[in-house]
Motif scaffolding. Sequence first.
Motif, PDB file in Angstrom:
ATOM      1  N   HIS A 261       0.804  -1.220   0.000  1.00  0.00           N
ATOM      2  CA  HIS A 261       0.000   0.000   0.000  1.00  0.00           C
ATOM      3  C   HIS A 261       0.840   1.273   0.000  1.00  0.00           C
ATOM      4  O   HIS A 261       0.293   2.366   0.127  1.00  0.00           O
ATOM      5  CB  HIS A 261      -0.970  -0.004   1.177  1.00  0.00           C
ATOM      6  CG  HIS A 261      -1.969  -1.116   1.094  1.00  0.00           C
ATOM      7  ND1 HIS A 261      -2.970  -1.135   0.145  1.00  0.00           N
ATOM      8  CD2 HIS A 261      -2.099  -2.247   1.798  1.00  0.00           C
ATOM      9  CE1 HIS A 261      -3.685  -2.229   0.285  1.00  0.00           C
ATOM     10  NE2 HIS A 261      -3.173  -2.932   1.280  1.00  0.00           N
ATOM     11  N   ASN A 262       2.147   1.142  -0.138  1.00  0.00           N
ATOM     12  CA  ASN A 262       2.978   2.336  -0.271  1.00  0.00           C
ATOM     13  C   ASN A 262       2.589   3.080  -1.539  1.00  0.00           C
ATOM     14  O   ASN A 262       2.288   2.476  -2.564  1.00  0.00           O
ATOM     15  CB  ASN A 262       4.464   1.972  -0.352  1.00  0.00           C
ATOM     16  CG  ASN A 262       5.028   1.510   0.974  1.00  0.00           C
ATOM     17  OD1 ASN A 262       4.499   1.833   2.029  1.00  0.00           O
ATOM     18  ND2 ASN A 262       6.106   0.754   0.917  1.00  0.00           N
ATOM     19  N   ILE A 263       2.599   4.382  -1.449  1.00  0.00           N
ATOM     20  CA  ILE A 263       2.353   5.246  -2.602  1.00  0.00           C
ATOM     21  C   ILE A 263       3.705   5.830  -2.988  1.00  0.00           C
ATOM     22  O   ILE A 263       4.255   6.659  -2.268  1.00  0.00           O
ATOM     23  CB  ILE A 263       1.343   6.362  -2.243  1.00  0.00           C
ATOM     24  CG1 ILE A 263       0.022   5.755  -1.776  1.00  0.00           C
ATOM     25  CG2 ILE A 263       1.151   7.306  -3.423  1.00  0.00           C
ATOM     26  CD1 ILE A 263      -0.890   6.738  -1.074  1.00  0.00           C
TER      27      ILE A 263
ATOM     28  N   ILE B 299       5.986   8.019  -5.319  1.00  0.00           N
ATOM     29  CA  ILE B 299       5.921   9.149  -6.244  1.00  0.00           C
ATOM     30  C   ILE B 299       7.343   9.567  -6.604  1.00  0.00           C
ATOM     31  O   ILE B 299       8.138   9.906  -5.726  1.00  0.00           O
ATOM     32  CB  ILE B 299       5.164  10.348  -5.608  1.00  0.00           C
ATOM     33  CG1 ILE B 299       3.745   9.964  -5.195  1.00  0.00           C
ATOM     34  CG2 ILE B 299       5.191  11.558  -6.539  1.00  0.00           C
ATOM     35  CD1 ILE B 299       2.809   9.647  -6.343  1.00  0.00           C
TER      36      ILE B 299
ATOM     37  N   MET C 299      -0.976  13.474  -7.052  1.00  0.00           N
ATOM     38  CA  MET C 299      -0.996  12.017  -7.000  1.00  0.00           C
ATOM     39  C   MET C 299      -2.203  11.519  -7.784  1.00  0.00           C
ATOM     40  O   MET C 299      -3.302  12.062  -7.651  1.00  0.00           O
ATOM     41  CB  MET C 299      -1.087  11.528  -5.558  1.00  0.00           C
ATOM     42  CG  MET C 299       0.106  11.897  -4.709  1.00  0.00           C
ATOM     43  SD  MET C 299      -0.001  11.147  -3.085  1.00  0.00           S
ATOM     44  CE  MET C 299       1.236  12.098  -2.206  1.00  0.00           C
TER      45      MET C 299
ATOM     46  N   LEU D 267      -4.214   5.579  -7.938  1.00  0.00           N
ATOM     47  CA  LEU D 267      -3.236   5.128  -6.943  1.00  0.00           C
ATOM     48  C   LEU D 267      -3.763   5.331  -5.529  1.00  0.00           C
ATOM     49  O   LEU D 267      -3.610   4.466  -4.658  1.00  0.00           O
ATOM     50  CB  LEU D 267      -1.924   5.888  -7.150  1.00  0.00           C
ATOM     51  CG  LEU D 267      -0.701   5.423  -6.377  1.00  0.00           C
ATOM     52  CD1 LEU D 267      -0.354   3.981  -6.699  1.00  0.00           C
ATOM     53  CD2 LEU D 267       0.474   6.322  -6.693  1.00  0.00           C
ATOM     54  N   LEU D 268      -4.415   6.463  -5.300  1.00  0.00           N
ATOM     55  CA  LEU D 268      -4.973   6.740  -3.969  1.00  0.00           C
ATOM     56  C   LEU D 268      -6.168   5.845  -3.667  1.00  0.00           C
ATOM     57  O   LEU D 268      -6.364   5.435  -2.514  1.00  0.00           O
ATOM     58  CB  LEU D 268      -5.360   8.213  -3.856  1.00  0.00           C
ATOM     59  CG  LEU D 268      -4.198   9.205  -3.993  1.00  0.00           C
ATOM     60  CD1 LEU D 268      -4.703  10.632  -3.813  1.00  0.00           C
ATOM     61  CD2 LEU D 268      -3.083   8.907  -3.017  1.00  0.00           C
TER      62      LEU D 268
ATOM     63  N   THR E  18      -6.535   2.828  -4.443  1.00  0.00           N
ATOM     64  CA  THR E  18      -6.028   1.513  -4.065  1.00  0.00           C
ATOM     65  C   THR E  18      -5.252   1.538  -2.751  1.00  0.00           C
ATOM     66  O   THR E  18      -5.396   0.643  -1.926  1.00  0.00           O
ATOM     67  CB  THR E  18      -5.099   0.966  -5.176  1.00  0.00           C
ATOM     68  OG1 THR E  18      -5.818   0.952  -6.399  1.00  0.00           O
ATOM     69  CG2 THR E  18      -4.595  -0.410  -4.856  1.00  0.00           C
ATOM     70  N   ASN E  19      -4.431   2.561  -2.544  1.00  0.00           N
ATOM     71  CA  ASN E  19      -3.455   2.541  -1.457  1.00  0.00           C
ATOM     72  C   ASN E  19      -3.716   3.488  -0.290  1.00  0.00           C
ATOM     73  O   ASN E  19      -3.013   3.414   0.706  1.00  0.00           O
ATOM     74  CB  ASN E  19      -2.066   2.826  -2.027  1.00  0.00           C
ATOM     75  CG  ASN E  19      -1.647   1.779  -3.022  1.00  0.00           C
ATOM     76  OD1 ASN E  19      -1.945   0.604  -2.861  1.00  0.00           O
ATOM     77  ND2 ASN E  19      -0.975   2.193  -4.073  1.00  0.00           N
ATOM     78  N   LEU E  20      -4.694   4.372  -0.423  1.00  0.00           N
ATOM     79  CA  LEU E  20      -4.971   5.316   0.656  1.00  0.00           C
ATOM     80  C   LEU E  20      -6.426   5.296   1.094  1.00  0.00           C
ATOM     81  O   LEU E  20      -6.720   5.144   2.284  1.00  0.00           O
ATOM     82  CB  LEU E  20      -4.578   6.736   0.221  1.00  0.00           C
ATOM     83  CG  LEU E  20      -4.897   7.867   1.201  1.00  0.00           C
ATOM     84  CD1 LEU E  20      -4.159   7.667   2.518  1.00  0.00           C
ATOM     85  CD2 LEU E  20      -4.574   9.213   0.601  1.00  0.00           C
TER      86      LEU E  20
ATOM     87  N   TRP F  55       2.704   6.558   3.019  1.00  0.00           N
ATOM     88  CA  TRP F  55       1.890   5.462   3.535  1.00  0.00           C
ATOM     89  C   TRP F  55       1.007   5.985   4.655  1.00  0.00           C
ATOM     90  O   TRP F  55       1.364   6.901   5.373  1.00  0.00           O
ATOM     91  CB  TRP F  55       2.753   4.288   4.003  1.00  0.00           C
ATOM     92  CG  TRP F  55       3.640   4.578   5.174  1.00  0.00           C
ATOM     93  CD1 TRP F  55       3.406   4.288   6.496  1.00  0.00           C
ATOM     94  CD2 TRP F  55       4.919   5.245   5.160  1.00  0.00           C
ATOM     95  NE1 TRP F  55       4.444   4.720   7.293  1.00  0.00           N
ATOM     96  CE2 TRP F  55       5.391   5.312   6.483  1.00  0.00           C
ATOM     97  CE3 TRP F  55       5.706   5.789   4.145  1.00  0.00           C
ATOM     98  CZ2 TRP F  55       6.606   5.899   6.834  1.00  0.00           C
ATOM     99  CZ3 TRP F  55       6.917   6.383   4.498  1.00  0.00           C
ATOM    100  CH2 TRP F  55       7.352   6.426   5.819  1.00  0.00           C
TER     101      TRP F  55
END
Length: 124
Positions: free
Chosen positions: A15-17, A19, A34, A38-39, A41-43, A110
């Motif tokens: 789940h790290n983003i 960039i 961002m 991506l957000l 899925t991971n945030l 993260w």
Amino acid sequence: MAIFPDKPYEANNPHNIMITLSPFDVDMSTTIMMPKALLETNLFPFMKISTLVELLQVPNKPKMIGIYDIDSKITTFVIMKKDGNNFKFHGWNDILLRKHYKVGDTIAFWWDLRHTRLNFKQVA
């Protein structure tokens, strides 16, 4: 000492983003952008539902969130706002003034669930 320790960077966390900074993110920029996908899925799965409703369903509704520098232990509050298929984090320039990032640097973000903030660190 904090009741809950800061959530550290874990290189293998799916789940790290990640960039990689572009000229847009560093050259006199006040924002970092961002991708929404991506957000999503991971945030977003870790944020409060009320925050998500405001961000995604209310037109032009910004949300203030804390971004925590895991190395310096400094929290910077930024405004997160939807912009097309991306989200911009306004206030990024406050971090740039301290960190002196350059084009090509990779920053890992993260979510720290216990502190309800987005942690970050330079990883490359």
